[in-house]
Design an enzyme around this catalytic site. Structure first.
Site, PDB file in Angstrom:
ATOM      1  N   VAL A  52       0.853  -1.187   0.000  1.00 38.76           N
ATOM      2  CA  VAL A  52       0.000   0.000   0.000  1.00 38.76           C
ATOM      3  C   VAL A  52       0.889   1.236   0.000  1.00 38.76           C
ATOM      4  O   VAL A  52       1.783   1.360   0.833  1.00 38.76           O
ATOM      5  CB  VAL A  52      -0.887   0.016   1.261  1.00 38.76           C
ATOM      6  CG1 VAL A  52      -1.816   1.214   1.249  1.00 38.76           C
ATOM      7  CG2 VAL A  52      -1.665  -1.271   1.374  1.00 38.76           C
ATOM      8  N   CYS A  53       0.638   2.150  -0.904  1.00 37.80           N
ATOM      9  CA  CYS A  53       1.461   3.368  -0.984  1.00 37.80           C
ATOM     10  C   CYS A  53       1.184   4.269   0.213  1.00 37.80           C
ATOM     11  O   CYS A  53       0.046   4.682   0.458  1.00 37.80           O
ATOM     12  CB  CYS A  53       1.155   4.128  -2.269  1.00 37.80           C
ATOM     13  SG  CYS A  53       1.973   5.741  -2.316  1.00 37.80           S
TER      14      CYS A  53
END
Lengths: 86, 130, 120, 130, 120, 86
Positions: free
Chosen positions: D77-78
């Site tokens: 997940v960024c």
């Protein structure tokens, strides 16, 4: 009382205009303001904040009247119903 | 005049919440009442208490919380829309045995009937779509 | 490992969503990885490059200003779809950056030469 | 073959996550590797541990968690995209003094450079857009 | 209080987002409030009514099946934009429900008579 | 190697076709499959799950070849790059 149409994507303007009466008001906001960068078939309002964000101020045709958020509220008060097209 | 607002888009996925917030500020400044803002569809994400806005951008959450504190305005989140999107209050956290709750206390988690109730109570409904 | 050819295909307008801004941030990051990075602005994505934007008006960073940082991050292959530019009623002088215009065949060739294309 | 996936849309706002999950299942069934699924833009919502799917629909979260447990697949997940959208892990919760964390432990919160790294390591990048 | 006239304007296709399904759920709720509720399917929203849908294929409830519940919730004023139907290549026989077709002027009049319009 | 174009909204198909080569493959998925309910200017693939969900199975023209998720994977393996148009 006439209808207020809110158009928040340029691609939705044709769908709005198919069902808008001549006395209705149309307000372009958010990405809807890009519709005012192409020739407009009728008079519309455009929301100042969205025009300014996108740098469109100098590119609007005479059919587009710029209003601020208070003007948006005034339009809502003066029309019923308010319909959103996206 | 009594204006009900509906917010359908999530912050950052849509301008919906930001546009509605600016409209709400202008409406109360103009002497109008906003009894309820109904957050529906992806709009429920606006109620997250744990979103951190980028340093150079205003926080959508702070804006709603401050406005609702100054005025008699209910920030209502639809329970059906929010539960599946991971926007849950303490009551739902306990009910579903979830690891956390994230709804800001300024927001009320309500049933979908409150959208219809808002339409019945208000003079106008203004929808800020996704 | 030989450097990869990575194209960012940017077709979204700048403010209704954060996709444009976040895609540009991904381009800037790619610029420091020593890969062969290029960017193609097409369709409504060309609006990202229009002069005189002011994101403050809607509580967002000014996307055009972020785009001007591309050369500082060693991203210099910046293309714009000429037909999109024309359809939007714009000319290269209206843009915040010097760009290379491509026609449909040019864009097709650009895409065909990539290892990966990242969309917004 | 090594396939990297990018997921850009939030569950319920987009089919992005659901389509990517079906693709990932088919790919591993076909003998391919998916070293990393990179959740970016609104796609970061897929990492929420506190979303409760409607009773008559499969949970997107359960699907990803099960698939990643069976295969050597990083769910990434960024961090920049997730923080502003209220998708935070325990480390960020502490750092920003937030009231809760909601990232499922099967997901890793990573920098945007991991998207470029995925492109460099994999034979293909397949983007599931919003 | 006199009942309000509430129109649900449904223009989104059924599966890419949950908006169509959630908007229909709002219509069903409105049906039990003793208001004057009507529904207009227009543009891509007409796809919600196509026969033979199967939401299971993409992990969602079948939207066409939810739409067939409208009359059970006392929602009987169900309109479809005739021009949208034609543009999609459909006829009324392709739909899961009996509907009343409206032309542009009819839709304009329907909208004009409402206290509120809820979009999807 | 030829390019694979993924189109997940019908409105994006024209943008894709403007930049697609004759040897490229085009796969319609999600709301992109609705583009196959109108006349198609070229051969395309359509994703079975999305066709079935939307009830479009009986309405597809001969230009549209239905493939399942495994067929989608095969297309990705056989093409480079993979480009998404939305």
């Amino acid at each position: 009382m006439a209808t207020l149409h809110l158009v928040n994507h340029a691609r939705a303007l044709p769908a709005c205009l198919e069902r808008a009466g001549a006395d209705d008001a149309v307000l372009l906001l958010e990405d809807g303001v890009y519709a005012a960068a192409a020739p407009l078939p009728r008079a519309v309002y455009v929301l100042a904040a969205d025009v300014r964000a996108r740098g469109l101020g100098a590119r609007l045709p005479s059919e587009a009247a710029v209003i601020d958020d208070a003007g948006f509220v005034d339009l809502v008060v003066a029309h019923q119903p308010v319909v959103t097209w996206r | 005049m009594r204006l009900a607002l509906a917010v359908h888009g999530a912050p950052y996925a849509s301008q919906s919440s930001a546009s509605a917030l600016r409209f709400a500020r202008a409406a109360v400044a103009g002497g109008h009442e906003i009894p309820r803002v109904f957050f529906y569809h992806d709009g429920v994400q606006a109620a997250s208490a744990i979103a951190v806005a980028p340093q150079d951008e205003p926080s959508p959450l702070d804006g709603w919380v401050a406005l609702a504190a100054e005025h008699d305005m209910e920030l209502a989140v639809c329970i059906a829309a929010s539960l599946k999107r991971g926007v849950v209050n303490e009551e739902e956290r306990a009910r579903y045995s979830l690891s956390a709750a994230n709804v800001h206390p300024s927001f009320a988690v309500v049933g979908l009937g409150q959208l219809i109730d808002a339409v019945m109570q208000a003079d106008r409904l203004v929808t800020f779509a996704a | 490992m030989a450097p990869r050819r990575i194209l960012f295909l940017l077709r979204q307008p700048p403010y209704a969503t954060s996709h444009a801004l976040e895609a540009l941030e991904a381009v800037l990051v790619a610029g420091v990885f020593d890969q062969v990075v290029s960017v193609l602005f097409a369709d409504d994505g060309v609006w990202q490059l229009l002069r005189d934007q002011d994101g403050d008006a809607v509580g967002m960073r000014t996307v055009g200003r972020v785009a001007t940082a591309l050369p500082q991050y060693d991203v210099n292959d910046i293309y714009v779809c000429g037909e999109s530019l024309r359809r939007l009623g714009l000319s290269p002088d209206d843009l915040v950056l010097p760009v290379t215009l491509l026609d449909g065949a040019g864009q097709q060739a650009l895409i065909a030469g990539q290892h990966a294309v990242v969309s917004d």
